[in-house]
Write a protein that holds these residues in place. Structure first.
Motif, short mmCIF file in Angstrom:
data_model
loop_
_atom_site.label_atom_id
_atom_site.label_comp_id
_atom_site.label_asym_id
_atom_site.label_seq_id
_atom_site.Cartn_x
_atom_site.Cartn_y
_atom_site.Cartn_z
N LEU A 280 39.56 46.65 58.41
CA LEU A 280 38.58 45.63 58.77
C LEU A 280 37.73 45.23 57.57
O LEU A 280 37.36 44.07 57.42
N ILE A 281 37.42 46.22 56.71
CA ILE A 281 36.56 45.93 55.56
C ILE A 281 37.33 45.19 54.48
O ILE A 281 36.89 44.18 53.96
N PHE A 282 38.54 45.70 54.14
CA PHE A 282 39.23 45.18 52.97
C PHE A 282 40.30 44.14 53.30
O PHE A 282 40.71 43.37 52.44
N ARG A 283 40.79 44.13 54.52
CA ARG A 283 41.84 43.18 54.85
C ARG A 283 41.69 42.75 56.32
O ARG A 283 42.52 43.08 57.18
N PRO A 284 40.61 42.00 56.58
CA PRO A 284 40.27 41.69 57.98
C PRO A 284 41.35 40.91 58.71
O PRO A 284 41.37 40.91 59.94
N GLN A 285 42.24 40.23 57.99
CA GLN A 285 43.30 39.50 58.71
C GLN A 285 44.43 40.43 59.13
O GLN A 285 45.40 40.00 59.73
N GLY A 286 44.29 41.75 58.82
CA GLY A 286 45.32 42.72 59.20
C GLY A 286 46.30 42.91 58.06
O GLY A 286 46.36 42.11 57.12
N LEU A 287 47.09 43.97 58.14
CA LEU A 287 48.02 44.27 57.05
C LEU A 287 49.05 43.16 56.88
O LEU A 287 49.45 42.81 55.79
N PHE A 288 49.48 42.58 58.00
CA PHE A 288 50.53 41.57 57.93
C PHE A 288 50.05 40.25 58.50
O PHE A 288 50.82 39.44 58.95
N GLY A 289 48.75 40.06 58.52
CA GLY A 289 48.20 38.87 59.16
C GLY A 289 48.28 37.65 58.28
O GLY A 289 48.32 37.74 57.06
N SER A 290 48.33 36.49 58.91
CA SER A 290 48.21 35.24 58.17
C SER A 290 47.36 34.33 59.02
O SER A 290 47.07 34.62 60.17
N LYS A 291 46.98 33.20 58.44
CA LYS A 291 46.11 32.29 59.19
C LYS A 291 46.86 31.61 60.32
O LYS A 291 46.30 31.22 61.32
N GLU A 292 48.18 31.41 60.11
CA GLU A 292 48.92 30.65 61.10
C GLU A 292 49.86 31.56 61.89
O GLU A 292 50.40 32.50 61.34
N GLY A 293 50.01 31.23 63.18
CA GLY A 293 50.88 32.02 64.03
C GLY A 293 52.31 31.68 63.76
O GLY A 293 53.18 32.15 64.42
#
Lengths: 293, 233
Positions: A280-293
């Motif tokens: 949550l602190i260093f990679r709030p979009q998640g390990l494999f997250g991106s802005k688009e679905g």
């Protein structure tokens, strides 16, 4: 040394796949509808109890009871969406998350008490005739029930992915995730998409419930623990990212398993939460997250 | 074909449209022009059902559509091309087009529609398997229009099709719109590029502060003092 490392890895992956399935439904529902259903753990509980019923009354193989838990939960999902969540879906996004959190919290209390009435507070579990059977490869032990659970979880993930990628309905769901206005301009009935996604999400919770009942146990108060696991897994993998969610489950499983082995099993759950905070602190979009679905 | 009668619309308490009346006849290109914030996009959103009017009547092919949800309005053959940002960027060009033909009726003619779209926009055929997120501004505009054509519409509403295009592409875009119109699709066009829009359109409406303040064919509107001073310098 090598063997214990192998065992830690194997156990982490086996547990992690189950975590992945536990979070899959939550992630799908959140990705599509932006409803954060914190009663997800209670849906898993109902899935577990339905399996327990099918197992103890019909004498089915533990893993075959998944048919009952999935179909049953899909129906419960339709009902819950129509009666409860369809009212909150119309709010703007920020209001929606707050309101559905409250609604889902209330719902989780109701579901817990219903479970108390139906099934009492006793802990139930499903014991297969082959529980305890295990096979050993290169000194690493694989319990049969765990391995079958991993296969079930993987099949659920692959089926969901194929459905979303290959079918017209699945594409309509993905289009709605990306831009619901544009989707409705294509002639897609987005309320049907929401209802369907919620039902599929609930069915996946049902499947997870079966695995939990076979590998652990079920009781009316179990929901919160599994909701937490689902939330941590979903955030690790990236919100609404389906394959990412599953990998998030594996990461959580491996972290817990390594902590139990190298530090102490008392700190198993703590390690998962520490990992959660770090992400949550260093990679709030998640390990494999991106802005688009 | 399309008729709006005394339509009022609000965003929360703010009135955005005041008693808008306009018509588009079969086969026509009608332009809706006006400054930023005049309510042009709101008018399109009201027609396509994305935003509900507070009062007034909207009908398409003699059927009231004021209370229909967007997906039902598309089924009647009225398709909106939203701003370019609204293509499905995480999907391939082909998947975007496929979704354009989502409706049962359109799905049957999918292959023919695809041919038609690729013939109008050969660029899309070249980029068929590419992710829509990697397209340039002009290509996105083509994809948005192509996607709408996949639904086999009788009427197309375009929201700023020339937005962000290089001048040479703008000209090409307007030629394409004329071509689509010749194939029998009526068009309601919202444009900032007033000169080009008025040259293309059979008729036009001038919208200011949520009210229609002028109406006529291109030449008549071009002679409007406010149009001349505001848009043509």
């Amino acid at each position: 040394m090598i063997e214990s490392l192998g065992q830690t890895l194997a156990y982490g992956i086996l547990v992690g796949a189950l975590y992945g399935l536990v979070a899959l439904g939550l992630s799908l529902v959140f990705g599509v509808t932006k409803l954060l259903n914190v009663a997800h753990g209670e849906l898993i509980m109902f899935g577990g109890y339905l399996s327990f019923w099918a197992f103890s009354m019909l004498g089915l193989d533990p893993f075959l009871t998944i048919i009952f838990s999935m179909v049953g939960l899909a129906l419960i999902g339709v009902l819950l969406y129509k009666l409860v969540f369809s009212w909150t879906i119309k709010f703007s996004e920020d209001v929606k998350i707050k309101n559905t959190l409250l609604v889902a919290f209330g719902l989780s209390v109701i579901l817990q008490n219903l479970a108390l009435r139906f099934w009492t507070a006793d802990e139930r579990s499903i014991t297969a005739s082959y529980t305890g059977v295990a096979f050993t490869i290169l000194g690493v032990r694989f319990p049969a029930v765990r391995v079958i659970s991993l296969v079930v979880a993987a099949v659920c993930l692959i089926a969901l992915q194929l459905f979303l990628k290959k079918t017209y309905t699945g594409k309509a769901i993905r289009a709605t995730v990306q831009n619901w206005e544009a989707a409705s301009l294509m002639g897609i009935d987005i309320h049907k998409v929401y209802l369907l996604s919620f039902a599929i999400g609930a069915a996946l919770a049902g499947a997870a419930g079966t695995l939990v009942a076979v590998n652990y146990s079920v009781m009316p108060s179990m929901g919160l623990e599994w909701t937490m696991i689902a939330l941590v897994t979903m955030v690790l993998g990236g919100l609404g990212n389906i394959p990412g969610t599953f990998i998030g489950g594996l990461v959580l499983g491996l972290t817990e398993s390594a902590t139990s082995f190298y530090i102490s099993s008392n700190y198993r759950a703590v390690a998962g939460l520490v990992l959660f905070l770090l992400v949550l602190i260093f990679r709030p979009q998640g390990l494999f997250g991106s802005k688009e679905g | 074909m399309l008729r709006l009668e005394k339509v009022d619309a609000y965003y929360k308490e703010l009135q955005a449209l005041w008693s808008i009346s306009l018509t588009v006849n079969e086969g026509e290109i009608v332009a809706l022009i006006g400054p930023n914030g005049a309510g042009k996009t709101t008018t399109l959103r009201i027609i396509s059902g994305l935003h509900k009017p507070a009062s007034g009547e909207i009908s398409f092919m003699n059927q009231s559509i004021s209370k229909l949800p967007s997906n039902k309005i598309v089924e009647l053959g009225l398709s909106q091309v939203p701003e370019t940002g609204k293509i499905f960027t995480a999907m391939s060009v082909y998947e975007n087009l496929e979704l354009g033909a989502f409706m049962k009726k359109a799905r049957k003619g999918k292959n023919q529609s695809l041919e038609r779209v690729f013939e109008i926009f050969p660029r899309l055929a070249e980029r068929k398997d590419q992710s829509a997120g990697t397209l340039s501004g002009g290509e996105r505009q083509m994809l948005a229009i192509g996607r709408a054509l996949m639904s086999e519409p009788r009427m197309l509403m375009l929201d700023e099709p020339s937005f962000g295009l290089a001048p040479i592409l703008v000209e090409h875009m307007f030629e394409t719109i004329a071509r689509i119109n010749e194939q029998g699709v009526s068009i309601l066009l919202v444009e900032q590029n007033v000169q080009a829009a008025l040259e293309l359109a059979h008729r036009a409406y001038l919208l200011e502060n949520g009210r229609i303040v002028g109406e006529g064919n291109g030449k008549q509107l071009l002679s409007f003092e406010s149009v001349r001073s505001a848009y043509l310098g």
